[in-house]
Write an enzyme that holds these catalytic residues in place. Structure first.
Site, short mmCIF file in Angstrom:
data_model
loop_
_atom_site.label_atom_id
_atom_site.label_comp_id
_atom_site.label_asym_id
_atom_site.label_seq_id
_atom_site.Cartn_x
_atom_site.Cartn_y
_atom_site.Cartn_z
N GLU A 464 0.86 -1.19 0.00
CA GLU A 464 0.00 0.00 0.00
C GLU A 464 0.90 1.24 0.00
OE1 GLU A 464 -4.06 1.52 2.26
OE2 GLU A 464 -3.15 -0.42 2.75
N GLU A 745 -1.91 0.66 13.64
CA GLU A 745 -3.11 1.03 12.87
C GLU A 745 -4.39 0.75 13.65
OE1 GLU A 745 -4.88 0.19 8.37
OE2 GLU A 745 -3.41 -1.19 9.24
#
Length: 886
Positions: A464, A745
Site C-alpha cells: 500500500e 493502525e
C-alpha cells in the site's frame, strides 16, 4: 550581546536548487530580556566576501525576522548566492553581520540542453530490472570555477561522476504527480571534475514511476519506460561556460540490479558488476545507444530541500532462533529503510533476507500483514573477497529480518539497519517522569520518520504505502511540532492540487493512483476514489495548519484555489447545508463499529457536516488573512448556515446529541459546533460515554485525535489525563506495554490474548493515532500558537499538569528559536520555567489559585486562570494549581 544565530531560507539552513528567491528568516540571540528587533539589513552576493553585491536592502525599520519576501531580485541559473543579515534591537544595540547562508539556483528559465534518455523500450514495461547509462566528455584545459549538475529521472536514479556517487539522495526524484509535477535535483560537482576527459553515469530503476504499485498491484501508472534527464553546467575562471546534456549519444547496458520494486525488494547479482563502468577508461563499445523519450518539461520543478536521505544507523539488538527454527535479527525499532551487510562466500552464494514487523504470539516470524508485499532482498555473491551491499531503489518497513540464506556464520557486526526518511530538522522534544509517555512520544516520532518517506504514507511495509489524505491531515499538527514539515507538506500539497477533480473533489490518496485502477475493488469502484470527509479536508486543514505553525501566508496563497474548490465541491453536493457524498470512511476502524466492519458507529451525515463546517470556517479565516474580504464574508455566512443545520439535525430540542457516540460529541465540541446553552450537557455526556467504557476510548481515525482536546478545553483536564494514562486495552499505553516502538493502525493490532487483528489491514507502523502528540505539546507542555500572531510570533504558554506526572521538560524550535517549558511538582506547588526566544512575546495562562513567585511578571486574575504577558527571556514562576489534583 545581540547576534543573528542563523539564517533560514524557505525554513532550511541552505538550499541547493531553487527556481525562485526563497523566503528569508533568521533567529536572534541576546543575553537580555524583552528584546525586539528594531531594524534589519540584508545583503545578497555571489561571493563570500560580499564584494560583489547582488542586492542590498539598506536599513529596513521593521520587526519581522521570519517569512520575509524580498522584492523581485533577478537571479541567474546554476549560480550560488550568499545572504547575510545584521539587525538592531529596541535598546539600540547593533549586531555584527551574521554568518552567511547560501542557496544555489536551478535551471530557472534557461532552456534545457538535454533530453530524457532511456535504456528501455515500451516492450520492457513489465520488467523491473535496473539499467545503466554513461557518457564520456572532455572539459577545456583551463581552471574550473564551479560546476553544477541538474538531474531527474522517470523512475529512480543514482548519478556518478568519474566513478564517484553524486550527492547523497535516496529514492530520487521522489514520488509526485509526474506528468504535471516532476522534481529535479541540483548538486555542486566542482570537486568531482577535472580538466580533459571525464565520465558521467547513472543507474536507473522502476520506482513509483513504472513500478508495481497499490494494493491491486497495477504498474506503469505514469509511463512504460524509465528515463534520465541530466544537464551538467561547467563555468571556467575566464567566464566561459560549457554544457553537457543527456542525449542519444549516451550508451546503455543492463545493471546488476536484476529486480527492484518498492514493495517486493531487490535482487542484485554481483557477478554482473562491470568494474569502473562510470569511469573514463571503461570500454563501452558493447553497450547500446540510448533512445530519446518525450516528456512534458513544463512539469519540471527544482527541489532545493526535503530529499530522502539515510538518516540514522541502527545496530542489531539480538539474533534469535524462533521456535520454528528461523534465524531472525532484531533491530529493536520498527522503521523504514534497508539493511546493509557485508559477507564472504563463494561465487554464486546467496544472501536472502525477509523484512517484517513483529513476531507472533509463539515468537515466530509473522508475514501475513504484509499481504502480497515480499520485502525480500536477494544478493548473489561475486566471490571476490569481502562484499558489502545495501539496496538501491527500494525500501522496507521492518523491525525484524529473517535470514533465509547467508554463507557462513551470522554475526551481528555484519549487519546494520539504515533509516531512510525525508530530510527534516527535528523541532520538538518532550520528556517527563513517566517512562510510558516518553516511549509514546518516541513511538509517535518514529511513526513520522517511518512514513514521511517523500510522501506522508499510511504505512511503510505492506502493498500500500499510499499518501492517504485523512492520515496526513489529522497528524499534520503533531508532525509540525516534531519536525520542520513545511516544505515536505508544501511539496505534497502541490500534487493534491494537481490531482483534484475538475469539480474540486479531493482523491483519497495523493498522488492519486486509485482513480481508474480500482475495477477489482468493489468497495472503491462503486463508492468512488475521492471526496470522503476528513480525508479530502486535507486540502484546507493542512495549509491552515502550516500557516499557524510557520506564519507563512505563501502556503495559503499557493493553495487558495485548491482550498476554495474543495469547499465549493461540498457546497455543490450539499442538501440545504447537509453534506454527504458517495463513499465515506467515517470514523475509520473505531471500536464501536459493528462486528466485522471498518466503519465506526457515528453517522456519516454528522461527520460529513461537521467537517463541512470546520473546513468552511477555516477557509473563511484564510481568506481574511489574505485580504480576500468578499470571500471571507461569503464563506463566514456559509459557515454559519452549516452550523445552524448541524444544530437542527444533530441535537434534540432539549440539547442532547442525536448520535450517542464518543466521536459525535468530540467533533461537536472541538469544532465548536455546540450551542452555548448545550455545551455543558454535551461535555457531561462525553464524560458519561467515557465512563460507560470504564474510561476507555472506542474512537477511530476521526474522533481519537481530538478526544483529549475536547475534554481539556472544556474543563475536564483530569478526565483527559486519565484517558491518556490508561494502560490496558484499548489505549495508547497498551501498545507500549505490548512492546510497540511505533504507533499501530488498530487499537487491537495485537490483542491481549496475543492473537492478531485481521491480516488484511494490520500495520504496526501507522501514525494516525499518534496525533495525540499534539496534545502533549499544546496541553501537557502548554506550548500553543496564537492565531492572531501565527508562527509563534506570540506564544501561549498554558501547561496542564496531571496524571501523577511529576515533571515535564519540552521544547519546540519555532522559526524564531526554541520555546522551552519545564514544569515540576514541588509539594503542592508547580514550579514552571519558560524560555521565550528573542523578537517574540508570550502570554502565560496558568490554571492557578495563587501565584507564589512571579519573577517580575505581572499576573492578573481571571475566572479560571492567571495571565501575564511578557517578551523574550527566561522566567521562573511558582504557583498553586487551581485543582488540588492537578
Amino acid at each position: 550581546m545581540l547576534a543573528v544565530s542563523k539564517i533560514t531560507l524557505n525554513y532550511e539552513p541552505g538550499l541547493c536548487g531553487v527556481d525562485a528567491f526563497p523566503l528569508v528568516g533568521w533567529q536572534i540571540v541576546s543575553d537580555r530580556q524583552n528584546v525586539y528587533q528594531q531594524s534589519w539589513r540584508l545583503q545578497c552576493s555571489t561571493d563570500t566576501a560580499f564584494s560583489q553585491l547582488h542586492y542590498d536592502s539598506g536599513v529596513v525599520t521593521d520587526n519581522a525576522s521570519a517569512n520575509i519576501t524580498l522584492p523581485d531580485i533577478p537571479l541567474l541559473p546554476s549560480t550560488r548566492y550568499f545572504l547575510r543579515v545584521c539587525i538592531s534591537d529596541n535598546d539600540g544595540e547593533q549586531s555584527r553581520w551574521s554568518e552567511a547562508a547560501e542557496f544555489v539556483t536551478g535551471m530557472l528559465n534557461a532552456p534545457w540542453q538535454a533530453d530524457f534518455i532511456s535504456a528501455e523500450t515500451p516492450e520492457n514495461r513489465h520488467q523491473s530490472n535496473g539499467t545503466l547509462l554513461r557518457h564520456t566528455f572532455r572539459l577545456a584545459d583551463k581552471a574550473i570555477a564551479v560546476a553544477f549538475v541538474h538531474v531527474t529521472a522517470l523512475g529512480l536514479y543514482h548519478l556518478y561522476l568519474n566513478g564517484q556517487r553524486v550527492g547523497n539522495d535516496e529514492l530520487a526524484p521522489g514520488w509526485t504527480s509526474y506528468k504535471q509535477h516532476l522534481l529535479y535535483q541540483t548538486w555542486d560537482v566542482t570537486a568531482q571534475l577535472r580538466q580533459g576527459k571525464n565520465a558521467i553515469g547513472a543507474e536507473v530503476g522502476a520506482g513509483w514511476f513504472k513500478g508495481d504499485m497499490g494494493f491491486m498491484r497495477h504498474r506503469n501508472f505514469y509511463g512504460e519506460q524509465t528515463a534520465l534527464l541530466c544537464q551538467l553546467v561547467v563555468r571556467y575562471d575566464d567566464g566561459t561556460q560549457q554544457v553537457i546534456g543527456s542525449n542519444d549519444g549516451w550508451r546503455t547496458d543492463a545493471s546488476p540490479i536484476r529486480f527492484s520494486e518498492l514493495y517486493d525488494g531487490e535482487v542484485y547479482d554481483a557477478r554482473l558488476v562491470q568494474d569502473g563502468w562510470a569511469n573514463t577508461e571503461f570500454d563501452d563499445h558493447g553497450w547500446r545507444p540510448a533512445s530519446v523519450v518525450t516528456f512534458n518539461r513544463q512539469a519540471l520543478t527544482a527541489q532545493g530541500a526535503g530529499k530522502v536521505k539515510a538518516q540514522e544507523t541502527l545496530l542489531p539488538q539480538a539474533i534469535i532462533t524462533t521456535p520454528q527454527g528461523d534465524t531472525v535479527i532484531d533491530f529493536g525499532q520498527n522503521m523504514s529503510g534497508w539493511v546493509a551487510f557485508c559477507v564472504n562466500g563463494q561465487r554464486g552464494d546467496r544472501v536472502v533476507l525477509r523484512h517484517f514487523e513483529t513476531l507472533d504470539a509463539q515468537g515466530n516470524v509473522y508475514l501475513d500483514n504484509l499481504r502480497s508485499a515480499q520485502q525480500r532482498i536477494e544478493y548473489i555473491l561475486s566471490g571476490d573477497g569481502e562484499e558489502t551491499y545495501h539496496p538501491h531503489f527500494t525500501f522496507q518497513g521492518f523491525r525484524y529480518v529473517k535470514v533465509e540464506q547467508y554463507p557462513g556464520r551470522i554475526e551481528a557486526e555484519n549487519f546494520k539497519a539504515i533509516v531512510l526518511h525525508s530530510d527534516m530538522q527535528q523541532t520538538g522534544r518532550f520528556s517527563c517522569s513517566h517512562a510510558g509517555l516518553n516511549q509514546l512520544h518516541h513511538n509517535i516520532l518514529w511513526g513520522l520518520k517511518s512514513n514521511f518517506v517523500d510522501v506522508p504514507t499510511d504505512c511503510p511495509q505492506r502493498d500500500e504505502r499510499l499518501g492517504w489524505t485523512g492520515d496526513a491531515q489529522i497528524f499534520c499538527r503533531t508532525a509540525s511540532y516534531l519536525m520542520q514539515t513545511r516544505n515536505f507538506f508544501a511539496k505534497w500539497l502541490t500534487d493534491l492540487k494537481i490531482d483534484q477533480t475538475p469539480e474540486g473533489g479531493v482523491p483519497h490518496v495523493i498522488p492519486d493512483i486509485l482513480t481508474g485502477h480500482c475495477e477489482a475493488d468493489r468497495f472503491l469502484s462503486e463508492g468512488g476514489t475521492h471526496s470522503s470527509s476528513a480525508w479530502a479536508d486535507a486540502a484546507v486543514v493542512i495549509p491552515w495548519t502550516l500557516y499557524l505553525m510557520y506564519g507563512d501566508t505563501r502556503i495559503l496563497e499557493t493553495q487558495y484555489d485548491s482550498m476554495k474548490a474543495w469547499v465549493d465541491f461540498m457546497h455543490a453536493h450539499a442538501d440545504n447545508h447537509l453534506w454527504r457524498y458517495k463513499l465515506q470512511f467515517g470514523d475509520w476502524v473505531a471500536l464501536d463499529a459493528a462486528e466485522g466492519s471498518y466503519f465506526g458507529a457515528t453517522p456519516d451525515a454528522l461527520i460529513c457536516t461537521a467537517w463541512y463546517a470546520y473546513s468552511t470556517g477555516l477557509f473563511a479565516r484564510a481568506a481574511a488573512v489574505l485580504g480576500r474580504h468578499d470571500d471571507a464574508a461569503n464563506y463566514r455566512a456559509l459557515y454559519q448556515a452549516i452550523v445552524q443545520r448541524f444544530h437542527s439535525d444533530f441535537f434534540t430540542a432539549d440539547g442532547a446529541m442525536t448520535a450517542r457516540t464518543q466521536t459525535a460529541h468530540i467533533l461537536a465540541l472541538y469544532f465548536n459546533l455546540v450551542p452555548d446553552a448545550w455545551r455543558q450537557r454535551t461535555v457531561d455526556t462525553l464524560v458519561e460515554l467515557l465512563a460507560e467504557q470504564e474510561g476507555h476510548l472506542v474512537t477511530g481515525f476521526i474522533g481519537t485525535p481530538y478526544f483529549c482536546h475536547a475534554l481539556s478545553q472544556n474543563g475536564r483536564i483530569n478526565e483527559a489525563w486519565a484517558l491518556l494514562m490508561k494502560d490496558d486495552f484499548p489505549s495508547w499505553l497498551y501498545q507500549i506495554n505490548a512492546g510497540a516502538t511505533t504507533i499501530w493502525e488498530h487499537w487491537d493490532g495485537i490483542r491481549p490474548d496475543g492473537s492478531m487483528w485481521s491480516p488484511d489491514m494490520n500495520s504496526f507502523n501507522h501514525y494516525a493515532y499518534g496525533a495525540v502528540g499534539e496534545w502533549l505539546y499544546r496541553a501537557v507542555a502548554g506550548i500553543d500558537v496564537d492565531e492572531a500572531q501565527p508562527g509563534f510570533k506570540h506564544v501561549i504558554i498554558s501547561p496542564m499538569p496531571g496524571g501523577d506526572v511529576s515533571f515535564v521538560d519540552a521544547g519546540y524550535q519555532s522559526v524564531y528559536g526554541e520555546i522551552a517549558v519545564h514544569w515540576r511538582r514541588a509539594g503542592e506547588c508547580i514550579r514552571l520555567s519558560v524560555r521565550i526566544p528573542a523578537n517574540t512575546t508570550a502570554t502565560l495562562k496558568l490554571a492557578a489559585r495563587e501565584i507564589i513567585v512571579a519573577d517580575g511578571l505581572v499576573f492578573t486574575p481571571h475566572a479560571s486562570h492567571w495571565c501575564a504577558t511578557t517578551g523574550s527571556g527566561a522566567y521562573q514562576v511558582e504557583y498553586l494549581p487551581a485543582d488540588d489534583k492537578a
